[in-house]
Enzyme design. Structure first.
Site, PDB file in Angstrom:
ATOM      1  N   SER A   1      37.111  49.912  39.423  1.00 56.84           N
ATOM      2  CA  SER A   1      36.426  49.149  38.385  1.00 56.84           C
ATOM      3  C   SER A   1      34.909  49.295  38.557  1.00 56.84           C
ATOM      4  CB  SER A   1      36.902  47.689  38.461  1.00 56.84           C
ATOM      5  OG  SER A   1      36.387  46.939  37.406  1.00 56.84           O
TER       6      SER A   1
ATOM      7  N   LYS B   1      36.023  47.131  31.860  1.00 54.37           N
ATOM      8  CA  LYS B   1      36.254  46.872  33.285  1.00 54.37           C
ATOM      9  C   LYS B   1      36.766  45.447  33.507  1.00 54.37           C
ATOM     10  CE  LYS B   1      35.035  50.925  34.911  1.00 54.37           C
ATOM     11  NZ  LYS B   1      36.079  51.882  35.308  1.00 54.37           N
TER      12      LYS B   1
END
Ligand code: COA
Length: 312
Positions: free
Chosen positions: A164, A182
Site C-alpha cells: 500500500s 490505497k
C-alpha cells in the site's frame, strides 16, 4: 549478472527458512516487488511473478532465479490484475508448475500525478481498478490455495500481503485517486484478516514510504534536486528507504517470527508519514524541518508554544 544479496536482504536471516514454499507475486517485475521476491527466493522459496509486459516479466523471473542455485521462478506476462479470469489461470498455472501457493504479494499498482481538475472519471477508475479490484482479484484467485497452505504447514504457510502507501493517512495533493485506492486496499486486507484468520491465513499490509531507485520515485518525485533534498531532509531518519528495507519486512511477516501478526499495516518509511500533515502547524515561511528543532527556534506564530531552546 546476479544482484548482490546485500542489496535486497539483511544478513540476519537463515538460509532455507522458506524451503518448499511458493510465492505468487503480482507486479513482480517492479523494483520493490522483485526485491521482495529475490529475498524470499534466496531463503528457499520458489516463485511465480505476474505482469502485463511479457518480456519485462520473463526477464525479471530469469534474473531472480539466479539468486539461488536450483530456484524455480516463472514469469507470466500478459496478465492484467483487472482481469479475474487471467489471474485465476495464472494462479492455477503456478500451482500446477510449482506445487501450490503459500505466500501472496499483491503488488501491482497504477499511479500518475494529476490534480483533481485534470482527473477524468476514467483516470480515477483506472487506478481504482488496478489497485482495489486488482488486489481483490488477486485475493480471490489465491485464497483457496492459501487456506490449503495454512493447513499443510500449520500456521507457517497461508500468508497474504498487499503493498500500500502512507499518503492516504493525511491526504496528498495530486494523488486523490491513488490515496482513495490505497485506502480501499487497506480496508480489504483488514477484512480478509478477520474472515480468513480463523482458517489460519494471515493478511497484512506493508506501507512503504519513499524508496530510492524505484519506478514510483522516478514517476512521482520532483525532478529538482533541491526539492528532492528537502523531501529527504523532512524524513525523520534523514534518508530514503531502500528496497532491502521492504524485502526484510516481507521476510519477517512471512517467516515463523511473523506468525501471529494479522490484520496489521507495517509502515516502513522512517516515520515520514508522521511529518506529512505537519507543515501547516506553527510554521513560519523560513522554517524548515528539522532546522527549527536543531536550532531550538520554535515559530513566533505559535501562541501556545515554548520560546527559546528546544528540548533536543
Ligand atoms: N493525468 C491524467 N489522466 C491520466 C494520466 C495523467 N498523467 N495518465 C492516464 N490518465 C487517464 C487517461 O487519460 C485515461 O482516461 P480518459 O479515458 O478519460 O482519457 C485513463 O487514465 C486510463 O488511461 P490508460 O492509459 O488507458 O490506462 P491504462 O490502463 O493503460 O494505464 C495507468 C493505467 C493510467 C495507471 C498508467 O499510468 C500505467 O499503466 N502505469 C504503469 C504502472 C504504474 O503506474 N506503476 C506504478 C508505479 S508507482
Amino acid at each position: 549478472m546476479a544482484v548482490p544479496r546485500s542489496e535486497y536482504l539483511s544478513s540476519v536471516w537463515r538460509d532455507g527458512i522458506f524451503n518448499d514454499r511458493v510465492v505468487f507475486v503480482t507486479g513482480g517485475a517492479g523494483t520493490i516487488c522483485s526485491a521482495q521476491t529475490r529475498a524470499l527466493v534466496s531463503l528457499g522459496c520458489n516463485a511465480c511473478i505476474i505482469g502485463r509486459n511479457p518480456s519485462k516479466t520473463e526477464s525479471a523471473a530469469a534474473s531472480i532465479a539466479q539468486c539461488r542455485p536450483g530456484a524455480k521462478v516463472i514469469g507470466l506476462g500478459n496478465v492484467d490484475v483487472r482481469s479475474p479470469d487471467s489471474l485465476s489461470q495464472a494462479a492455477a498455472r503456478c500451482v500446477s508448475e510449482l506445487g501450490g501457493i503459500d505466500f501472496v504479494i499483491a503488488g501491482a499498482a497504477g499511479n500518475f500525478v494529476a490534480p483533481l481538475s485534470a482527473l477524468s472519471p476514467n483516470g480515477f477508475k483506472a487506478v481504482i481498478d488496478i489497485d482495489v479490484l486488482g488486489t481483490f482479484n488477486t485475493c480471490k484467485a489465491t485464497l483457496p490455495y492459501l487456506v490449503e497452505s495454512a493447513k499443510q504447514y500449520s500456521g507457517q504457510g497461508g500468508r497474504l500481503l498487499a503493498i500500500s502507501a502512507t499518503f492516504h493517512y493525511t491526504g496528498l495533493p495530486l494523488q486523490a485517486h491513488v490515496a482513495s485506492a490505497k485506502a480501499g486496499v487497506d480496508a480489504l486486507m483488514h477484512s480478509i484478516s478477520l474472515e480468513y484468520g480463523p482458517l489460519g491465513v494471515t493478511a497484512n499490509v506493508i506501507a512503504p514510504g519513499a524508496i530510492g531507485g524505484t519506478e514510483g520515485m522516478a514517476r512521482l518525485a520532483s525532478s529538482e534536486s533541491l526539492a528532492q533534498k528537502a523531501m529527504v531532509k523532512a524524513i525523520p531518519l534523514g534518508k530514503l528507504g531502500t528496497v532491502k528495507d521492504i524485502a526484510d519486512a516481507t521476510v519477517y511477516l512471512f517467516s515463523d517470527a511473523g506468525a501471529y501478526v494479522n490484520g496489521h499495516t507495517l509502515v516502513v518509511d522512517g516515520a515520514a508519514w508522521r511529518r506529512q500533515g505537519a507543515t501547516a502547524v506553527g510554521i513560519d515561511p523560513g522554517m524548515q524541518y528539522p532546522n527549527f528543532l536543531l536550532d531550538g527556534k520554535i515559530s513566533d506564530n505559535v501562541k501556545t508554544g515554548r520560546e527559546g531552546s528546544s528540548k533536543l
